[in-house]
Design a protein around this motif. Structure first.
Motif, PDB file in Angstrom:
ATOM      1  N   MET A  59     -13.720  -7.706 -20.476  1.00  0.00           N
ATOM      2  CA  MET A  59     -12.561  -7.246 -19.245  1.00  0.00           C
ATOM      3  C   MET A  59     -11.071  -7.556 -19.560  1.00  0.00           C
ATOM      4  SD  MET A  59     -15.340  -7.622 -15.829  1.00  0.00           S
ATOM      5  CE  MET A  59     -15.617  -9.376 -16.206  1.00  0.00           C
ATOM      6  N   HIS A  60     -11.237  -9.106 -20.094  1.00  0.00           N
ATOM      7  CA  HIS A  60      -9.898  -9.560 -20.208  1.00  0.00           C
ATOM      8  C   HIS A  60      -8.891  -8.557 -21.203  1.00  0.00           C
ATOM      9  CE1 HIS A  60      -6.579 -12.625 -20.724  1.00  0.00           C
ATOM     10  NE2 HIS A  60      -6.817 -12.626 -22.024  1.00  0.00           N
ATOM     11  N   TRP A  61      -9.763  -8.338 -22.229  1.00  0.00           N
ATOM     12  CA  TRP A  61      -8.674  -7.437 -23.353  1.00  0.00           C
ATOM     13  C   TRP A  61      -8.704  -5.930 -22.994  1.00  0.00           C
ATOM     14  CZ3 TRP A  61      -5.833 -10.600 -25.832  1.00  0.00           C
ATOM     15  CH2 TRP A  61      -6.037 -11.910 -26.044  1.00  0.00           C
ATOM     16  N   ALA A  62      -9.863  -5.649 -22.548  1.00  0.00           N
ATOM     17  CA  ALA A  62      -9.829  -4.172 -22.180  1.00  0.00           C
ATOM     18  C   ALA A  62      -8.703  -3.926 -21.071  1.00  0.00           C
ATOM     19  CB  ALA A  62     -11.096  -3.575 -21.639  1.00  0.00           C
ATOM     20  N   GLU A  64      -5.698  -5.245 -20.905  1.00  0.00           N
ATOM     21  CA  GLU A  64      -4.648  -5.114 -21.385  1.00  0.00           C
ATOM     22  C   GLU A  64      -4.299  -3.492 -21.823  1.00  0.00           C
ATOM     23  OE1 GLU A  64      -1.961  -6.856 -25.193  1.00  0.00           O
ATOM     24  OE2 GLU A  64      -4.194  -7.429 -24.858  1.00  0.00           O
ATOM     25  N   TRP A  65      -5.322  -3.122 -22.405  1.00  0.00           N
ATOM     26  CA  TRP A  65      -5.124  -1.771 -22.885  1.00  0.00           C
ATOM     27  C   TRP A  65      -5.161  -0.565 -21.898  1.00  0.00           C
ATOM     28  CZ3 TRP A  65      -2.930  -1.145 -27.564  1.00  0.00           C
ATOM     29  CH2 TRP A  65      -3.402  -2.348 -28.453  1.00  0.00           C
ATOM     30  N   ILE A  66      -5.828  -0.854 -20.732  1.00  0.00           N
ATOM     31  CA  ILE A  66      -5.837  -0.137 -19.754  1.00  0.00           C
ATOM     32  C   ILE A  66      -4.585   0.188 -19.023  1.00  0.00           C
ATOM     33  CG2 ILE A  66      -7.011   0.254 -17.341  1.00  0.00           C
ATOM     34  CD1 ILE A  66      -9.646  -0.549 -18.610  1.00  0.00           C
ATOM     35  N   VAL A  67      -3.836  -1.173 -18.784  1.00  0.00           N
ATOM     36  CA  VAL A  67      -2.662  -1.360 -18.191  1.00  0.00           C
ATOM     37  C   VAL A  67      -1.447  -0.586 -19.053  1.00  0.00           C
ATOM     38  CG1 VAL A  67      -0.741  -2.743 -17.557  1.00  0.00           C
ATOM     39  CG2 VAL A  67      -3.231  -3.398 -16.879  1.00  0.00           C
ATOM     40  N   LYS A  68      -1.741  -0.546 -20.504  1.00  0.00           N
ATOM     41  CA  LYS A  68      -0.826   0.073 -21.420  1.00  0.00           C
ATOM     42  C   LYS A  68      -1.217   1.709 -21.245  1.00  0.00           C
ATOM     43  CE  LYS A  68      -0.202  -3.505 -24.660  1.00  0.00           C
ATOM     44  NZ  LYS A  68      -0.407  -4.235 -25.791  1.00  0.00           N
ATOM     45  N   GLY A  69      -2.283   2.058 -20.467  1.00  0.00           N
ATOM     46  CA  GLY A  69      -2.382   3.569 -20.363  1.00  0.00           C
ATOM     47  C   GLY A  69      -3.527   4.223 -21.525  1.00  0.00           C
ATOM     48  N   TYR A  70      -4.168   3.112 -21.854  1.00  0.00           N
ATOM     49  CA  TYR A  70      -5.270   3.492 -22.792  1.00  0.00           C
ATOM     50  C   TYR A  70      -6.526   3.869 -22.109  1.00  0.00           C
ATOM     51  CZ  TYR A  70      -2.483   2.546 -27.152  1.00  0.00           C
ATOM     52  OH  TYR A  70      -1.648   2.380 -28.215  1.00  0.00           O
ATOM     53  N   ARG A  71      -7.434   4.910 -22.468  1.00  0.00           N
ATOM     54  CA  ARG A  71      -8.739   5.049 -22.065  1.00  0.00           C
ATOM     55  C   ARG A  71      -9.426   4.145 -22.963  1.00  0.00           C
ATOM     56  NH1 ARG A  71     -12.021   8.806 -19.612  1.00  0.00           N
ATOM     57  NH2 ARG A  71     -10.207   9.857 -18.781  1.00  0.00           N
ATOM     58  N   VAL A  72     -10.185   3.125 -22.723  1.00  0.00           N
ATOM     59  CA  VAL A  72     -11.163   2.405 -23.365  1.00  0.00           C
ATOM     60  C   VAL A  72     -12.672   2.980 -23.571  1.00  0.00           C
ATOM     61  CG1 VAL A  72     -12.003   0.027 -23.573  1.00  0.00           C
ATOM     62  CG2 VAL A  72      -9.560   0.296 -23.024  1.00  0.00           C
ATOM     63  N   GLU A  73     -13.003   3.318 -24.741  1.00  0.00           N
ATOM     64  CA  GLU A  73     -14.262   4.113 -24.967  1.00  0.00           C
ATOM     65  C   GLU A  73     -15.217   3.130 -25.384  1.00  0.00           C
ATOM     66  OE1 GLU A  73     -13.908   7.470 -27.233  1.00  0.00           O
ATOM     67  OE2 GLU A  73     -12.683   8.680 -25.617  1.00  0.00           O
ATOM     68  N   THR A  74     -16.452   2.853 -24.627  1.00  0.00           N
ATOM     69  CA  THR A  74     -17.532   1.910 -25.122  1.00  0.00           C
ATOM     70  C   THR A  74     -18.963   2.598 -25.069  1.00  0.00           C
ATOM     71  OG1 THR A  74     -18.228   1.280 -22.931  1.00  0.00           O
ATOM     72  CG2 THR A  74     -16.112   0.058 -23.847  1.00  0.00           C
ATOM     73  N   PRO A  75     -19.784   1.851 -25.529  1.00  0.00           N
ATOM     74  CA  PRO A  75     -21.343   2.538 -25.276  1.00  0.00           C
ATOM     75  C   PRO A  75     -21.659   2.637 -24.036  1.00  0.00           C
ATOM     76  CG  PRO A  75     -21.340   1.044 -27.187  1.00  0.00           C
ATOM     77  CD  PRO A  75     -19.854   0.928 -26.448  1.00  0.00           C
ATOM     78  N   LEU A  76     -21.133   1.849 -22.959  1.00  0.00           N
ATOM     79  CA  LEU A  76     -21.309   1.850 -21.809  1.00  0.00           C
ATOM     80  C   LEU A  76     -20.828   3.174 -20.992  1.00  0.00           C
ATOM     81  CD1 LEU A  76     -20.525  -1.925 -20.473  1.00  0.00           C
ATOM     82  CD2 LEU A  76     -22.987  -0.659 -20.726  1.00  0.00           C
ATOM     83  N   GLY A  77     -19.577   3.616 -21.565  1.00  0.00           N
ATOM     84  CA  GLY A  77     -18.872   4.906 -20.926  1.00  0.00           C
ATOM     85  C   GLY A  77     -17.412   4.496 -21.377  1.00  0.00           C
ATOM     86  N   SER A  78     -16.465   5.237 -20.471  1.00  0.00           N
ATOM     87  CA  SER A  78     -15.062   5.089 -20.774  1.00  0.00           C
ATOM     88  C   SER A  78     -14.646   4.701 -19.647  1.00  0.00           C
ATOM     89  CB  SER A  78     -14.391   6.390 -21.280  1.00  0.00           C
ATOM     90  OG  SER A  78     -14.871   7.242 -20.340  1.00  0.00           O
ATOM     91  N   PHE A  79     -13.366   3.695 -19.677  1.00  0.00           N
ATOM     92  CA  PHE A  79     -12.649   3.265 -18.670  1.00  0.00           C
ATOM     93  C   PHE A  79     -11.225   3.581 -18.910  1.00  0.00           C
ATOM     94  CE2 PHE A  79     -16.139   0.801 -19.628  1.00  0.00           C
ATOM     95  CZ  PHE A  79     -16.884   0.200 -18.311  1.00  0.00           C
ATOM     96  N   ALA A  80     -10.473   4.325 -17.685  1.00  0.00           N
ATOM     97  CA  ALA A  80      -9.082   4.658 -17.840  1.00  0.00           C
ATOM     98  C   ALA A  80      -8.398   4.184 -16.536  1.00  0.00           C
ATOM     99  CB  ALA A  80      -9.401   6.323 -18.069  1.00  0.00           C
ATOM    100  N   PRO A  81      -7.175   4.294 -16.668  1.00  0.00           N
ATOM    101  CA  PRO A  81      -6.289   3.881 -15.550  1.00  0.00           C
ATOM    102  C   PRO A  81      -6.236   5.017 -14.499  1.00  0.00           C
ATOM    103  CG  PRO A  81      -4.940   4.089 -17.174  1.00  0.00           C
ATOM    104  CD  PRO A  81      -6.286   4.182 -17.931  1.00  0.00           C
ATOM    105  N   LYS A  82      -6.012   4.927 -13.384  1.00  0.00           N
ATOM    106  CA  LYS A  82      -6.153   5.788 -12.203  1.00  0.00           C
ATOM    107  C   LYS A  82      -4.686   5.318 -11.711  1.00  0.00           C
ATOM    108  CE  LYS A  82      -9.602   5.575  -9.778  1.00  0.00           C
ATOM    109  NZ  LYS A  82     -10.478   5.837  -8.438  1.00  0.00           N
ATOM    110  N   LEU A  83      -3.635   6.438 -11.709  1.00  0.00           N
ATOM    111  CA  LEU A  83      -2.313   5.856 -10.901  1.00  0.00           C
ATOM    112  C   LEU A  83      -2.336   6.818  -9.570  1.00  0.00           C
ATOM    113  CD1 LEU A  83      -0.012   6.265 -13.792  1.00  0.00           C
ATOM    114  CD2 LEU A  83      -1.196   4.045 -12.876  1.00  0.00           C
ATOM    115  N   LYS A  84      -1.332   6.348  -8.741  1.00  0.00           N
ATOM    116  CA  LYS A  84      -1.059   7.172  -7.532  1.00  0.00           C
ATOM    117  C   LYS A  84       0.143   6.928  -6.937  1.00  0.00           C
ATOM    118  CE  LYS A  84      -2.799   4.243  -3.503  1.00  0.00           C
ATOM    119  NZ  LYS A  84      -3.581   4.353  -2.415  1.00  0.00           N
ATOM    120  N   LEU A  85       0.549   7.838  -5.981  1.00  0.00           N
ATOM    121  CA  LEU A  85       2.171   7.536  -5.451  1.00  0.00           C
ATOM    122  C   LEU A  85       1.781   6.890  -4.099  1.00  0.00           C
ATOM    123  CD1 LEU A  85       3.774  11.090  -6.430  1.00  0.00           C
ATOM    124  CD2 LEU A  85       4.274   8.770  -7.349  1.00  0.00           C
TER     125      LEU A  85
END
Length: 202
Positions: A59-62, A64-85
């Motif tokens: 969670m700590h390192w993932a 970092e990459w999520i905040v940079k805009g990356y989608r993090v793909e793992t065997p559990l599934g993928s995690f991506a940032p959601k933005l809103k106005l």
């Protein structure tokens, strides 16, 4: 998996209450990461505390990459940032950095989940003896009266406030409030306010 059949206040095409199913244990059946960690230490080659340590580091390192805009793909599934106005904007040129905020993380289960779930679901489903359970205050007139009282008091209602006033489960309270936002003549308007959805009168 054992399940229970419930009746909802919403009517079906035949005029009778629609039924739905939920796992028998409901929200009361929980497994904490500490319990799963102990289970892994007992039945696999993992040491006690190792699973929690791995998840913490992930969670700590993932993050970092999520905040940079990356989608993090793992065997559990993928995690991506959601933005809103933060406010309603109709002109793209009016959007500034101050208008944008992080709205959490979008999780998409991976295919490996399906494989493991299919393995454990090999025994299928079995209906609980606790059949066709009705929740308290399932009378629609009483529920609508409670809604009216909450709206008169505060001007809006949340799932938690409606749940507390009606003794419905969180799932049923949310389901009913969402039902009142649907159709040609909805009773309620659902809007997001921070991490919470509020329901106001139309």
């Amino acid at each position: 998996m054992s399940y229970v059949v419930y009746t909802s206040p919403k009517k079906g095409k035949d005029g009778r209450n629609i039924v739905y199913v939920r796992p028998e244990g409901g929200p009361q059946m929980k497994m904490t990461i500490e319990q799963i960690d102990a289970y892994c230490a007992k039945y696999s080659s993992m040491r006690s505390g190792e699973l929690q340590l791995v998840l913490h580091e992930f969670m700590h390192w993932a993050a970092e990459w999520i905040v940079k805009g990356y989608r993090v793909e793992t065997p559990l599934g993928s995690f991506a940032p959601k933005l809103k106005l933060k406010r309603e904007i109709t002109d793209p040129n009016e959007v500034s950095d101050r208008d944008v905020e992080l709205d959490g993380v979008e999780y998409t289960p991976g295919k490996l989940w399906d494989e493991h779930l299919d393995y454990w679901m090999r025994d299928g489903f079995n209906k609980s003896e606790r059949l066709y359970t009705s929740e308290p205050l399932a009378d629609m007139n009483q529920l609508e009266q409670t809604l009216r009282e909450l709206l008169d008091q505060r001007g809006f209602v949340t799932v938690n406030s409606f749940k507390a006033s009606t003794r419905l489960t969180y799932h049923s309270a949310r389901k009913l409030l969402n039902t009142w936002t649907e159709g040609e003549n909805p009773k309620l308007l659902k809007t997001r306010q921070g991490p919470t959805y509020i329901y106001t009168e139309v």
